[in-house]
Scaffold this active site. Structure first.
Site, PDB file in Angstrom:
ATOM      1  CG  HIS A 113      -0.935   0.577   2.705  1.00  0.00           C
ATOM      2  ND1 HIS A 113      -0.265  -0.817   3.503  1.00  0.00           N
ATOM      3  CD2 HIS A 113      -0.106   1.548   2.924  1.00  0.00           C
ATOM      4  CE1 HIS A 113       0.610  -0.744   4.585  1.00  0.00           C
ATOM      5  NE2 HIS A 113       0.582   0.776   4.262  1.00  0.00           N
ATOM      6  CG  ASP A 143      -0.117  -4.375   2.601  1.00  0.00           C
ATOM      7  OD1 ASP A 143      -0.016  -3.252   1.528  1.00  0.00           O
ATOM      8  OD2 ASP A 143       0.071  -3.093   3.519  1.00  0.00           O
ATOM      9  N   GLY A 214       2.816   6.651   7.963  1.00  0.00           N
ATOM     10  CA  GLY A 214       5.258   7.077   7.432  1.00  0.00           C
ATOM     11  C   GLY A 214       5.827   5.303   8.018  1.00  0.00           C
ATOM     12  CG  ASN A 215       6.697   4.252  12.312  1.00  0.00           C
ATOM     13  OD1 ASN A 215       5.898   4.891  13.182  1.00  0.00           O
ATOM     14  ND2 ASN A 215       7.635   3.944  12.271  1.00  0.00           N
ATOM     15  CB  SER A 216       3.062   1.603   6.714  1.00  0.00           C
ATOM     16  OG  SER A 216       2.016   1.787   7.244  1.00  0.00           O
ATOM     17  CB  VAL A 273     -14.366 -24.601   0.304  1.00  0.00           C
ATOM     18  CG1 VAL A 273     -14.127 -26.579  -0.154  1.00  0.00           C
ATOM     19  CG2 VAL A 273     -13.543 -24.454   1.120  1.00  0.00           C
ATOM     20  CG  MET A 274     -18.217 -19.512   1.847  1.00  0.00           C
ATOM     21  SD  MET A 274     -20.054 -19.145   1.723  1.00  0.00           S
ATOM     22  CE  MET A 274     -20.273 -18.539  -0.591  1.00  0.00           C
ATOM     23  CB  ILE A 275     -14.668 -22.263   5.456  1.00  0.00           C
ATOM     24  CG1 ILE A 275     -13.522 -20.300   5.673  1.00  0.00           C
ATOM     25  CG2 ILE A 275     -14.069 -22.896   4.383  1.00  0.00           C
ATOM     26  CD1 ILE A 275     -12.475 -20.352   6.068  1.00  0.00           C
TER      27      ILE A 275
END
Length: 473
Positions: A113, A143, A214-216, A273-275
């Protein structure tokens, strides 16, 4: 000894004791000075530029937007715009983040990001050099992004093992909050394996280290000076640090970085699958001693799970022998499996444990995320609902082989209390397919009182389970 002398002596002893205690406590606290001296050269500041076309006027800039009608109302065709009437001036919008060197030949890791949508990326090294960076690749699901600068012999950071972390460990972060280069903050690990909304593939490290914009993308260190995570997110209501920071484990990040460097993109396993989580009531309804595992609510008929025998209603308890404690563990365990590889799933089906061999597929690029005749009040009054039969066309439309539609729900009944809504399609009760309203009546009559049973529903294009508990008459 006189009383005053005795009192003075006691006070002196107390003060000396407090000083000794504080000195001992100070010796027990970690000293980060050596860590910072060794690690700081490998931490970088990242700035990005995004260029947009727009209008520049005495009344403000309208980047990429139409000129507001209110101005045209007053000025008409005399509204001041650049020569030619088009988008004249370019606007440069900068964002700041952090990163760190993972390879001496110029490879740098940061958050996806931080560099998203950037037209230009600049990296400032610890020695104040500014270098233009190219984006090697980015993975939005975790990310993680990898950059490359034209440099060699850069100072690299040592990497730790994020699988060995323990809650309560001291950790430190170095980054550029609000653009203040190489700021150091410290704290402890508050929790591990945290699941955040929309982040199914990252078991986050939660800390109380002060992290701000800014730390990202900056590194999180253990006391040995090893990187054990990438600072990625904060939980905040104010926009600033509130004591909850989240970092991507370095083991996860490096797996992604290696794929980005070698392939330019990331592949991850997919079951199709949907869980949903296993609640206490659902666990009881499936005959489990405690809630655990991931409940398969639906199976893609064309997916790898369906091909190898996984069924809706199965509860996945382990993948290759690794326990699935919560439903959120399953996407991570499958996601890190290479496509076309075989995994061993331990599932609970109808009260029995089974082992299934499933060949994992590749995550699809674009994966998203009645007219039936009424049968009247087909189920007993104590269930508190009425149902309608489904036509063959409706079953084909929804991709189900069985089911009845809920046409009405008594808000005071047990069905409503269990979460069943009007418009739901009841597909199965206690793992028995529901073919008609009459069969549903028979199934309900045979249900045990005061014991939860699983009910599979189809709602808003997806499948889910609820636990139905009938009270004693």
């Amino acid at each position: 000894m006189k009383p005053m002398t005795r009192t003075l002596s006691m006070w002196m002893t107390l003060v000396v004791g407090m000083v000794v205690a504080q000195s001992s406590l100070a010796r027990d606290l970690p000293d980060f000075t050596e860590l910072v001296e060794e690690a700081a050269p490998g931490v970088v500041n990242i700035s990005t530029t995004r260029v947009t076309e727009g209008y520049s006027t005495p009344f403000g800039d309208f980047g990429g937007q139409e000129i507001p009608d209110i101005f045209r109302h007053f000025f008409g065709d005399r509204f001041p715009v650049p020569p030619g009437g088009g988008g004249g001036r370019t606007e440069e919008r900068q964002s700041l983040g952090s990163g760190f060197v993972i390879d001496a030949d110029g490879y740098i890791m940061t958050n996806a990001h931080v560099v998203e949508g950037a037209d230009e990326i600049m990296v400032r090294l610890n020695d104040r050099r500014d270098l233009k960076a190219e984006l090697v690749g980015a993975d939005e699901k975790t990310d993680v992004a990898v950059l490359k600068v034209d440099a060699s012999d850069l100072p690299t950071l040592s990497l730790g093992d994020s699988d060995d972390l323990k809650v309560g460990e001291w950790v430190a972060a170095i980054g550029s909050p609000f653009g203040f280069d190489h700021s150091v903050t410290a704290g402890i690990i508050s929790a591990i394996n945290r699941t955040l909304p929309r982040d199914a593939y990252v078991p986050f490290i939660q800390t109380d280290v002060a992290i701000n914009p800014g730390n990202s993308g900056g590194p999180l260190f253990n006391l040995d000076g090893e990187v054990i995570g990438i600072n990625s997110q904060i939980f905040t209501r104010s926009g600033g640090f509130m004591g909850l920071s989240f970092a991507i484990p370095i083991n996860v990040a490096m797996d992604i970085a290696d794929q980005l460097r070698s392939e330019g993109h990331v592949t991850r396993g997919w079951l199709g699958v949907m869980i949903q989580p296993v609640s206490k009531d659902l666990a009881e309804s499936f005959g489990m001693d405690r809630p655990e595992g991931a409940l398969i609510a639906d199976v893609d008929p064309d997916g790898p799970a369906a091909r190898d025998g996984v069924q809706a209603g199965d509860i996945v308890l382990a993948v290759n022998g690794e326990t699935v404690e919560r439903s959120s563990n399953l996407p991570r365990l499958i996601g890190r499996v290479a496509p076309d590889s075989e995994v061993e799933l331990t599932v609970l089906r109808a009260g029995d444990r089974k082992t299934l061999e499933v060949t994992v597929g590749d995550w699809p690029e674009e994966l998203a995320g009645g007219s039936g005749q009424s049968s009247g009040s087909a189920s007993p009054a104590r269930l508190g609902l009425a149902v309608q039969s489904l036509s063959d066309a409706e079953r084909d439309k929804y991709g189900i082989d069985a089911g009845v539609r809920v046409s009405d729900v008594d808000p005071r009944g047990v069905a409503a209390a269990s979460g069943i809504r009007r418009g739901d399609i009841i597909v199965s009760v206690n793992q028995v397919a529901v073919e008609s309203g009459r069969q549903l009546s028979q199934l309900v009559r045979e249900l045990p009182a005061d014991q939860a049973v699983p009910v599979r529903l189809y709602r808003d294009g997806r499948s889910l389970f609820v636990a139905l508990r009938l009270a004693d008459d």
